[in-house]
Motif scaffolding. Structure first.
Motif, short mmCIF file in Angstrom:
data_model
loop_
_atom_site.label_atom_id
_atom_site.label_comp_id
_atom_site.label_asym_id
_atom_site.label_seq_id
_atom_site.Cartn_x
_atom_site.Cartn_y
_atom_site.Cartn_z
N VAL A 114 0.84 -1.20 0.00
CA VAL A 114 0.00 0.00 0.00
C VAL A 114 0.87 1.25 0.00
O VAL A 114 0.40 2.35 -0.24
N GLU A 115 2.17 1.06 0.29
CA GLU A 115 3.12 2.16 0.25
C GLU A 115 4.48 1.61 -0.15
O GLU A 115 4.92 0.58 0.35
N LEU A 116 5.15 2.30 -1.08
CA LEU A 116 6.48 1.89 -1.53
C LEU A 116 7.44 3.06 -1.42
O LEU A 116 7.14 4.16 -1.89
N GLN A 117 8.58 2.83 -0.75
CA GLN A 117 9.62 3.82 -0.61
C GLN A 117 10.86 3.29 -1.33
O GLN A 117 11.41 2.26 -0.93
N LEU A 118 11.31 3.98 -2.37
CA LEU A 118 12.30 3.41 -3.28
C LEU A 118 13.39 4.42 -3.60
O LEU A 118 13.13 5.47 -4.19
N LYS A 166 -3.41 0.07 -10.39
CA LYS A 166 -4.20 -0.51 -9.32
C LYS A 166 -5.22 0.49 -8.78
O LYS A 166 -5.00 1.69 -8.78
N ASP A 167 -6.33 -0.04 -8.31
CA ASP A 167 -7.37 0.79 -7.69
C ASP A 167 -7.91 0.04 -6.46
O ASP A 167 -8.51 -1.01 -6.62
N PRO A 168 -7.67 0.58 -5.26
CA PRO A 168 -6.98 1.83 -4.96
C PRO A 168 -5.48 1.73 -5.21
O PRO A 168 -4.88 0.66 -5.07
N ALA A 169 -4.90 2.84 -5.58
CA ALA A 169 -3.49 2.87 -5.93
C ALA A 169 -2.62 2.99 -4.68
O ALA A 169 -2.99 3.69 -3.73
N PRO A 170 -1.50 2.32 -4.65
CA PRO A 170 -0.57 2.48 -3.52
C PRO A 170 0.12 3.84 -3.59
O PRO A 170 0.10 4.50 -4.62
N GLU A 171 0.72 4.24 -2.48
CA GLU A 171 1.48 5.49 -2.44
C GLU A 171 2.94 5.19 -2.78
O GLU A 171 3.54 4.26 -2.22
N PHE A 172 3.49 5.98 -3.67
CA PHE A 172 4.88 5.80 -4.09
C PHE A 172 5.72 6.99 -3.67
O PHE A 172 5.32 8.14 -3.83
N SER A 173 6.91 6.68 -3.16
CA SER A 173 7.92 7.70 -2.93
C SER A 173 9.21 7.21 -3.58
O SER A 173 9.75 6.17 -3.20
N ASN A 206 -0.59 9.91 -6.69
CA ASN A 206 -0.10 9.01 -5.65
C ASN A 206 1.42 8.81 -5.72
O ASN A 206 1.96 7.89 -5.11
N VAL A 207 2.10 9.68 -6.49
CA VAL A 207 3.54 9.53 -6.69
C VAL A 207 4.28 10.79 -6.26
O VAL A 207 3.90 11.90 -6.64
N GLU A 208 5.31 10.61 -5.44
CA GLU A 208 6.24 11.68 -5.12
C GLU A 208 7.62 11.27 -5.64
O GLU A 208 8.12 10.21 -5.27
#
Length: 286
Positions: A114-118, A166-173, A206-208
């Motif tokens: 549900v959240e990705l930090q990359l 995806k829906d709901p979309a995960p949060e990306f950083s 949903n992308v930073e």
């Protein structure tokens, strides 16, 4: 079809099975089903190969379960052998099976997240890569990949990017080192289109996307990539190049270390708006 064309078609009809891959029994079962349907139709291998437009060797490999058939191969075989959809039913399984085991496992984790930090420090992250950039990057590997391995690797990276839909979309950083935006992997035009892709993805709500300037001499990302994936049940998994043997970890104490490092990196990087301006400037300089 000419012999050369048949050989080329054989190469394009599927992918090899990696030794020890747990998907192998399913691929073998599909091969046995194909052989059963062919024999039930009263066709010899040479006849079936001719109608399919592939070499006999390819057909035998698929039937032995050493070759993963593509979806279009199963479609055509099902029609020719009048298999009533039994072969077609395995298209989804074979599409998933074609990707290397490690990629399948990574894609499954990303699908749950549900959240990705990359954080990437030596190339653009795989989820952000264009197809031509991914191909050029994989071509730099040594020893060199075979044509089949290369195409399989590129296809796997592109398939993983369905996560953005995806829906709901995960949060990306994402945090990318400045050098990854400047190294012309594949040439200037490939890099230009890659930077344009970054700007496109960065506009998703949903992308930073942030850039770590090279002038930031003291930050905790100098040891390599960092990836942290968080799941809906509060658990997570992460990995980094320089710690824990480079293996994925899920122990909360180890995850806290990765989250601490990533948090500092994120704070030291340019804010998202300034990062987009930085990428646009880099694009304009090409």
């Amino acid at each position: 079809m000419e012999a050369g064309g048949m050989s080329e078609g054989a190469d394009e009809a599927g992918w090899g099975v990696e030794p020890g891959d747990e998907i192998a029994p399913l691929v073998e079962a599909v091969g046995r089903l194909l052989k059963f349907c062919r024999e039930a139709a009263g066709m010899r291998v040479v006849e079936f190969a001719d109608v399919m437009g592939y070499g006999e060797d390819l057909i035998r490999k698929v039937e032995r379960g050493t070759r993963i058939p593509r979806a279009d191969f199963l479609d055509k075989a099902d029609e020719i052998l009048k298999a009533q959809g039994h072969l077609k039913a395995f298209k989804g399984d074979m599409e998933r099976a074609r990707y290397p085991k490690k990629v399948r496992e990574l894609a499954q984790l990303e699908e749950r997240a549900v959240e990705l930090q990359l954080y990437g420090n030596h190339n653009i992250h795989g989820l952000l890569q264009t197809e031509e950039y991914a191909r050029a990057l994989l071509q730099t590997w040594r020893p060199r990949l075979s044509v089949g391995e290369l195409e399989r690797g590129v296809a796997a990276r592109m398939a993983r990017q369905s996560i953005f839909e995806k829906d709901p979309a995960p949060e990306f950083s994402f945090v990318q080192e400045q050098v990854t935006l400047e190294r012309p992997i594949g040439g200037t035009m490939v890099l230009r289109r890659q930077l344009e892709r970054l700007l496109e993805v960065a506009k998703l709500p949903n992308v930073e996307l942030q850039v770590m300037p090279t002038e930031r001499a003291d930050h905790p990302g100098t040891g390599g990539r960092i990836q942290v994936l968080k799941f809906g049940d509060g658990t997570g998994v992460g990995r980094t190049d320089d710690d824990f043997g480079g293996r994925p970890v899920s122990d909360p104490r180890q995850l806290r270390i990765l989250e601490l490092r990533y948090g500092i990196i994120r704070a030291q990087a340019l804010p998202p708006r300034e990062s987009l301006a930085f990428i646009e400037k880099a694009l304009g300089a090409l």
